[in-house]
Scaffold this motif. Structure first.
Motif, short mmCIF file in Angstrom:
data_model
loop_
_atom_site.label_atom_id
_atom_site.label_comp_id
_atom_site.label_asym_id
_atom_site.label_seq_id
_atom_site.Cartn_x
_atom_site.Cartn_y
_atom_site.Cartn_z
N GLY A 235 63.52 108.33 28.85
CA GLY A 235 62.76 107.26 28.23
C GLY A 235 61.54 107.72 27.45
O GLY A 235 60.95 106.94 26.72
N ASP A 236 61.16 108.98 27.61
CA ASP A 236 60.00 109.50 26.88
C ASP A 236 60.42 109.95 25.49
O ASP A 236 61.41 110.67 25.33
CB ASP A 236 59.37 110.68 27.62
CG ASP A 236 58.64 110.27 28.88
OD1 ASP A 236 58.10 109.15 28.91
OD2 ASP A 236 58.62 111.07 29.84
N LEU A 237 59.66 109.53 24.50
CA LEU A 237 59.81 110.00 23.12
C LEU A 237 58.53 110.75 22.78
O LEU A 237 57.44 110.21 22.96
CB LEU A 237 60.02 108.83 22.16
CG LEU A 237 60.01 109.18 20.66
CD1 LEU A 237 61.15 110.11 20.28
CD2 LEU A 237 60.06 107.90 19.82
N ILE A 238 58.68 111.98 22.33
CA ILE A 238 57.52 112.81 22.01
C ILE A 238 57.71 113.40 20.61
O ILE A 238 58.83 113.78 20.24
CB ILE A 238 57.31 113.91 23.08
CG1 ILE A 238 56.01 114.67 22.84
CG2 ILE A 238 58.49 114.85 23.16
CD1 ILE A 238 55.59 115.54 24.03
N VAL A 239 56.62 113.43 19.86
CA VAL A 239 56.61 114.04 18.54
C VAL A 239 55.51 115.08 18.52
O VAL A 239 54.33 114.75 18.70
CB VAL A 239 56.35 113.00 17.42
CG1 VAL A 239 56.29 113.68 16.06
CG2 VAL A 239 57.41 111.90 17.44
N LEU A 240 55.91 116.34 18.35
CA LEU A 240 54.94 117.43 18.21
C LEU A 240 54.75 117.68 16.72
O LEU A 240 55.73 117.86 16.00
CB LEU A 240 55.44 118.70 18.89
CG LEU A 240 55.77 118.58 20.38
CD1 LEU A 240 56.24 119.93 20.92
CD2 LEU A 240 54.58 118.08 21.17
N PRO A 241 53.51 117.70 16.25
CA PRO A 241 53.30 117.88 14.81
C PRO A 241 53.66 119.29 14.33
O PRO A 241 53.58 120.25 15.11
CB PRO A 241 51.80 117.61 14.64
CG PRO A 241 51.20 117.90 15.97
CD PRO A 241 52.26 117.58 16.99
N ALA A 242 54.03 119.39 13.08
CA ALA A 242 54.27 120.71 12.47
C ALA A 242 52.99 121.53 12.62
O ALA A 242 51.89 121.01 12.45
CB ALA A 242 54.62 120.55 10.99
N VAL B 48 65.82 103.90 28.32
CA VAL B 48 67.11 104.41 27.84
C VAL B 48 68.12 103.27 27.84
O VAL B 48 68.22 102.51 28.81
CB VAL B 48 67.59 105.58 28.72
CG1 VAL B 48 68.97 106.05 28.29
CG2 VAL B 48 66.59 106.73 28.66
N SER B 49 68.83 103.16 26.76
CA SER B 49 69.80 102.09 26.57
C SER B 49 71.02 102.30 27.46
O SER B 49 71.47 103.41 27.68
CB SER B 49 70.25 102.06 25.11
OG SER B 49 71.32 101.19 24.94
N THR B 50 71.57 101.20 27.94
CA THR B 50 72.82 101.28 28.69
C THR B 50 74.03 101.03 27.79
O THR B 50 75.16 101.24 28.19
CB THR B 50 72.83 100.24 29.84
OG1 THR B 50 72.61 98.94 29.29
CG2 THR B 50 71.76 100.56 30.87
N ASN B 51 73.78 100.58 26.54
CA ASN B 51 74.89 100.28 25.64
C ASN B 51 74.94 101.20 24.41
O ASN B 51 75.71 100.96 23.49
CB ASN B 51 74.83 98.82 25.19
CG ASN B 51 73.61 98.51 24.34
OD1 ASN B 51 72.85 99.39 23.98
ND2 ASN B 51 73.42 97.23 24.05
N GLY B 52 74.10 102.24 24.40
CA GLY B 52 74.11 103.18 23.28
C GLY B 52 73.39 102.71 22.04
O GLY B 52 73.40 103.39 21.02
#
Length: 179
Positions: free
Chosen positions: A121-128, A40-44
């Motif tokens: 920090g986790d990025l998740i993509v659930l498929p259609a 996760v960014s500290t500066n946006g």
């Protein structure tokens, strides 16, 4: 991110419900679930998220915060609604900025639940077309960036005979049967 089989024991949906460990995280790949760990960014600024968004054609985004205090009297009903088994006709993309929770996805063809614990920090993509549900964990707070291919929409289709025949569900089943 940490994934394991849901134990299916009664109790608070926000409890870990930790069952057997996934022997191979490739099970999520076979189900079409994509995942990254991006600090996760500290500066946006989010250059890695921007690159993934560009590559996958995500044009819009917003940030949602779910807390007991923030939702007030609606909290319990919203948490129950998120936890109804459903699918979407679009991908569900979430980048966790703060807090934590669980995405449960149905393994196919066994129909067992796999619980995916997500945190900052986790990025998740659930498929259609994948059957899934979401809940906060016992901390009762999550802040997530939601990414969308087009205009932001979040239309859940609760599981029933109609969703089993939905073209997006059928396409999802065809895609994972090839994997």
């Amino acid at each position: 991110m940490h994934a394991y089989y849901f134990d299916n024991l009664p109790g608070d949906q926000r409890a870990p419900h930790h069952g057997e460990e996934l022997a191979d995280i490739a099970i999520l790949d076979k189900l079409g679930v994509l995942h990254w760990q991006i600090p996760v960014s500290t500066n946006g600024q989010y250059p890695e998220i921007d690159a993934i968004a560009k590559e996958r054609d995500y044009k819009n985004r917003d940030v949602i915060t779910i807390t007991k205090e923030g939702l007030g009297e609606l909290y319990e009903s919203k948490i129950k609604m998120f936890y109804e088994e459903h699918m979407h006709e679009d991908e569900e993309i979430r980048y966790i900025l703060d807090g934590s929770g669980y995405f449960d996805v149905r393994e196919h063809p066994s129909d067992t639940w796999i619980r995916i614990a997500v945190s900052a920090g986790d990025l998740i993509v659930l498929p259609a077309g994948i059957y899934h549900r979401f809940t906060l964990d016992e901390r009762n707070v999550i802040q997530a960036m939601r990414l969308f291919k087009d205009e932001p929409k979040w239309t859940p289709y609760n599981r029933d005979a109609t969703t089993d025949t939905n073209p997006h569900r059928q396409h999802y089943l065809e895609v994972i049967s090839v994997n």
